[in-house]
Design a protein around this motif. Structure first.
Motif, mmCIF file in Angstrom:
data_model
loop_
_atom_site.group_PDB
_atom_site.id
_atom_site.type_symbol
_atom_site.label_atom_id
_atom_site.label_comp_id
_atom_site.label_asym_id
_atom_site.label_seq_id
_atom_site.Cartn_x
_atom_site.Cartn_y
_atom_site.Cartn_z
ATOM 1 N N PHE A 148 70.846 -50.194 21.593
ATOM 2 C CA PHE A 148 70.181 -49.849 22.927
ATOM 3 C C PHE A 148 69.207 -51.026 23.479
ATOM 4 O O PHE A 148 69.312 -51.345 24.253
ATOM 5 N N LYS A 152 69.814 -53.267 26.863
ATOM 6 C CA LYS A 152 68.603 -53.573 27.463
ATOM 7 C C LYS A 152 68.257 -55.139 27.833
ATOM 8 O O LYS A 152 67.910 -55.594 28.886
ATOM 9 N N GLN A 155 70.869 -56.392 30.228
ATOM 10 C CA GLN A 155 70.528 -55.900 31.566
ATOM 11 C C GLN A 155 69.545 -56.783 32.223
ATOM 12 O O GLN A 155 69.524 -57.340 33.405
ATOM 13 N N GLN A 176 77.768 -51.024 30.677
ATOM 14 C CA GLN A 176 77.468 -49.624 30.502
ATOM 15 C C GLN A 176 78.672 -48.973 29.779
ATOM 16 O O GLN A 176 78.331 -48.113 28.966
ATOM 17 N N PHE A 232 71.708 -43.009 24.768
ATOM 18 C CA PHE A 232 71.115 -43.848 25.737
ATOM 19 C C PHE A 232 70.259 -43.140 26.579
ATOM 20 O O PHE A 232 69.238 -43.581 26.809
ATOM 21 N N GLN A 233 70.658 -42.067 27.038
ATOM 22 C CA GLN A 233 69.927 -41.379 28.082
ATOM 23 C C GLN A 233 68.485 -40.965 27.320
ATOM 24 O O GLN A 233 67.604 -41.118 27.873
ATOM 25 N N GLU A 236 66.380 -43.982 26.582
ATOM 26 C CA GLU A 236 65.936 -44.187 28.002
ATOM 27 C C GLU A 236 64.730 -43.574 28.503
ATOM 28 O O GLU A 236 63.544 -44.080 28.723
ATOM 29 N N HIS A 240 60.694 -44.610 28.673
ATOM 30 C CA HIS A 240 60.086 -44.508 29.963
ATOM 31 C C HIS A 240 58.585 -43.926 29.698
ATOM 32 O O HIS A 240 57.755 -44.192 30.224
ATOM 33 N N ALA A 301 63.633 -39.731 35.217
ATOM 34 C CA ALA A 301 64.238 -40.655 34.518
ATOM 35 C C ALA A 301 65.586 -40.276 34.077
ATOM 36 O O ALA A 301 66.578 -41.101 34.040
ATOM 37 N N TYR A 305 69.199 -42.059 34.923
ATOM 38 C CA TYR A 305 70.208 -42.295 33.887
ATOM 39 C C TYR A 305 71.676 -41.767 34.465
ATOM 40 O O TYR A 305 72.642 -42.537 34.432
ATOM 41 N N ASN A 308 73.187 -43.886 36.859
ATOM 42 C CA ASN A 308 73.722 -45.119 36.528
ATOM 43 C C ASN A 308 75.153 -44.793 35.541
ATOM 44 O O ASN A 308 75.862 -45.470 35.569
#
Length: 462
Positions: A148, A152, A155, A176, A232-233, A236, A240, A301, A305, A308
């Motif tokens: 993860f 990030k 990115q 991704q 990952f969701q 994320e 957040h 959030a 995700y 994306n």
């Protein structure tokens, strides 16, 4: 001993009174009575760690005041917990982020968690510099970079390098896809792609050799593509939430109070722990339970995700712009069994929720993509974007560029229309969110500009 500040005292009282099982809560105050260090773990969190101690995931969240929140989460194949922050087992703020401060924090964690001796792997971010201290406190554990955090990191670097937009889109899409299927072949392809697309002088900044370190990916590769996407969701959303509560306010006390209150109020995580894996709640909340702003942020959030994960790069870029408008200002003015009327400081539009979702607005009619009104509907019903809600040509991997899809749909008139709409919206926001004195000054300036541009012979309506 320095007197405890009112905010710190309020935090202690609220946390200790509201929790039916008193948690471990150790606070250290500075000479100015500000919260200097903290260690927090509820009885439930302690139980989760005792059940799943093998893999420990460490996430760091920085506060504007310079303090750092360490969140420990359990990880690995055995962990089947649902709910935001359900995998969090410890919160700590070291007095200083140095070897001594980190050692003290880890020693407190170990003192109250005998299962620490069963930790086999610790996952950290690439910026974690105090690896020797971690190795000293957990001598039998292997320390690895987490998939993860690597994702990030890449990115962030792609954006920092200011690459050409088509190149950036290709890299983000490939990243991704690779993270959700981290086979040796896919990792090698991404490594080759980076070597091809990134200028040689900038390539060392990316540390692309991490992609070839198979030991890193063995800790993640056991997940299927769907499980990886879900994983990952979840992280994320967790990152957040931590950022929203702790990373956006200079007051450490206020940030931690809000975070821990949120943790206590979301007791559904405990049910998930006792029942095992449960599906995400994709149904609208009952009328008797009003939606919390914090819940709305979590839903948004998840929507971000899903955009994306499902959309191709250009589609996600367009829809994220629409979502940004939703997050700033939205108003649900009506609902029905088949259609929903949405208004976001603009004209009313009609949304058809049935798949494929459609809206009467110009954006949806031109691009056939989820607009701000459809995204508002999803947020109101606590749902996320599904692949069948948009045309196949917009799904990830199906389109090379924005121009390939839009084609003849794009025109100079449409370009102007969107530019005017964006400018009008921005001006409207600036006029609304200012003092009366500032409003009069801005309005007067805008009035003068409009009259001088079009001419005093025609009254311009603002």
């Amino acid at each position: 001993m320095s007197p405890i500040s009112p905010m710190a005292l309020t935090m202690l009282n609220e946390l200790l009174i509201e929790d039916p099982s008193p948690p471990l809560l150790l606070c250290q105050l500075s000479k100015t009575a500000q919260l200097d260090a903290l260690n927090y773990q509820s009885c439930f969190m302690q139980g989760v760690f005792a059940h799943f101690p093998e893999i420990l995931f460490i996430h760091r969240t920085y506060n504007p005041r310079g303090k750092v929140l360490y969140t420990f989460l359990v990880d690995g194949p055995r962990v089947q917990l649902e709910g935001h922050l359900a995998r969090a087992v410890y919160f700590a703020i070291p007095a200083k982020e140095d070897a001594e401060g980190l050692a003290q924090m880890l020693q407190v964690f170990k003192k109250f968690n005998p299962a620490w001796e069963r930790v086999c792997t610790i996952l950290v971010d690439p910026h974690f510099l105090l690896l020797p201290t971690l190795a000293m406190e957990f001598p039998t554990a292997e320390v690895l970079l987490s998939a993860f955090h690597i994702c990030k990191f890449f990115q962030g670097k792609f954006y920092q390098l200011s690459l050409e937009q088509p190149v950036e889109r290709v890299l983000l899409t490939s990243l991704q896809s690779t993270m959700c299927s981290a086979t040796a072949g896919n990792l090698r392809k991404l490594y080759t792609l980076l070597s091809t697309c990134i200028p040689p002088a900038q390539l060392p900044e990316l540390h692309s050799h991490w992609l070839l370190n198979d030991r890193i990916w063995l800790a993640h590769r056991w997940r299927s593509r769907a499980e990886s996407s879900h994983y990952f969701q979840g992280l994320e959303v967790t990152a957040h939430v931590l950022s929203q509560f702790f990373g956006t306010t200079p007051s450490v006390e206020k940030g931690m109070t809000a975070l821990l209150q949120y943790l206590q109020q979301n007791s559904g995580d405990k049910a998930s722990f006792s029942l095992g894996l449960s599906p995400l709640n994709n149904h609208p909340p009952s009328d008797g339970s009003p939606e919390s702003p914090k819940v709305e942020q979590l839903v948004e959030a998840r929507i971000q995700y899903s955009l994306n994960a499902i959309c191709t790069g250009p589609a996600a870029q367009l829809c994220l712009g629409e979502l940004a408008v939703v997050q700033k200002s939205m108003h649900l003015i009506g609902s029905g069994s088949e259609k929903v009327n949405i208004q976001i400081l603009e004209d009313t539009h009609r949304v058809q929720p049935q798949t494929p979702a459609s809206c009467s607005c110009y954006f949806n009619q031109a691009f056939r993509l989820p607009c701000r009104h459809i995204l508002t509907m999803l947020s109101a019903h606590r749902q996320v974007l599904q692949p069948d809600m948009l045309p196949a040509e917009w799904t990830a991997g199906c389109a090379a560029s924005l121009g390939d899809i839009v084609g003849s749909k794009w025109s100079e008139t449409l370009d102007k229309h969107l530019a005017v709409a964006l400018l009008t919206e921005e001006v409207g926001q600036l006029l609304q969110h200012c003092s009366q004195e500032e409003f009069e000054r801005r309005y007067s300036t805008l009035r003068e500009l409009a009259d001088s541009w079009i001419g005093p012979y025609e009254q311009v309506q603002l």
